[in-house]
Design a protein around this motif. Sequence first.
Motif, PDB file in Angstrom:
ATOM      1  N   GLU A  39       0.838  -1.205   0.000  1.00 18.39           N
ATOM      2  CA  GLU A  39       0.000   0.000   0.000  1.00 18.39           C
ATOM      3  C   GLU A  39       0.870   1.251   0.000  1.00 18.39           C
ATOM      4  O   GLU A  39       1.832   1.347   0.756  1.00 18.39           O
TER       5      GLU A  39
ATOM      6  N   SER B 154       2.448   4.624   0.805  1.00 16.30           N
ATOM      7  CA  SER B 154       2.555   5.214   2.144  1.00 16.30           C
ATOM      8  C   SER B 154       1.930   6.603   2.259  1.00 16.30           C
ATOM      9  O   SER B 154       1.697   7.082   3.368  1.00 16.30           O
TER      10      SER B 154
ATOM     11  N   HIS C 168      -3.004   6.265  -0.083  1.00 14.28           N
ATOM     12  CA  HIS C 168      -3.401   4.927   0.356  1.00 14.28           C
ATOM     13  C   HIS C 168      -4.420   4.244  -0.547  1.00 14.28           C
ATOM     14  O   HIS C 168      -4.672   3.045  -0.398  1.00 14.28           O
TER      15      HIS C 168
ATOM     16  N   THR D 209      -4.183  -0.590  -1.950  1.00 20.17           N
ATOM     17  CA  THR D 209      -4.786  -0.639  -0.611  1.00 20.17           C
ATOM     18  C   THR D 209      -4.727  -2.040  -0.005  1.00 20.17           C
ATOM     19  O   THR D 209      -5.073  -3.022  -0.666  1.00 20.17           O
TER      20      THR D 209
ATOM     21  N   GLU E 150       2.280   7.987  10.519  1.00 21.68           N
ATOM     22  CA  GLU E 150       1.818   6.633  10.830  1.00 21.68           C
ATOM     23  C   GLU E 150       1.784   6.361  12.331  1.00 21.68           C
ATOM     24  O   GLU E 150       0.917   5.643  12.833  1.00 21.68           O
TER      25      GLU E 150
END
Length: 253
Positions: free
Chosen positions: A118, A120, A123, A127, A218
């Motif tokens: 996926e 970064s 997205h 996916t 993240e």
Amino acid sequence: MSVYAIYFSPTRSTEKIVKILAKEFGNYGEIDLSKQSSGENVRAFKEEDICIFGVPSYGGRVPAPALERMKKMKGNQATAILVAVYGNRAYEDTLLELKEQVEACDFFVTGAVSAVAEHSIMHQFATKRPDKKDKKELKEFAVKLVEKIKTGHGKEGITVPGKKPYRTYKGVPLKPKASKKCTECGLCARLCPVGAISAQELRKTDKSKCISCMRCVENCPVKARKVSKLKVKLASLKMKKACADRKSNQLFL
């Protein structure tokens, strides 16, 4: 003989893929090149060791910090397997650049894998990959790599895609910023692979250092770090055609 999973993986996609491969070799150690301190000590390997090197493809190239941290390794002709992970566009010169760096450190490259994960930042591309199909395929790749090494063919070299001079990569203008939700916990500064976030000024990002890896985005516990939605939308429109079809994982033996 020891097996090592060696990866630069800010958002952990590359780490997951390298570990899928490494598990087929049995027990393995880990070296996380995403840590700022990972390149401080010279690490020497033995000829009988197997090292699986994984990096994400940034604009068709190996991330510069990963290369710098690899340079201090001493391969001593240990067997190397290369992994380039990309977000369903292309990985261009990533495997070739990785191969040349690993060989310069005196490793012997016996196999390579390109794998899709996926994206970064955008997205909607690839996916939830690697998905169930990907994982099954990657395990099959690993079995073939194990077999090549066990049967004594591990010292047969390979050719990987890519060309020189390497494609030019100047980074992307998508630099995360902290919103008002930021609690200044400092986690982003501790995790940033390149020290682009100062512990003294946690709400700021040093754009000259930032590699847009999205590790801070993240990992932020309150989702305070973000990139411009408008810039992401514009970048997505440019990428849409190149990323429309499902790209396949590849094995090079």
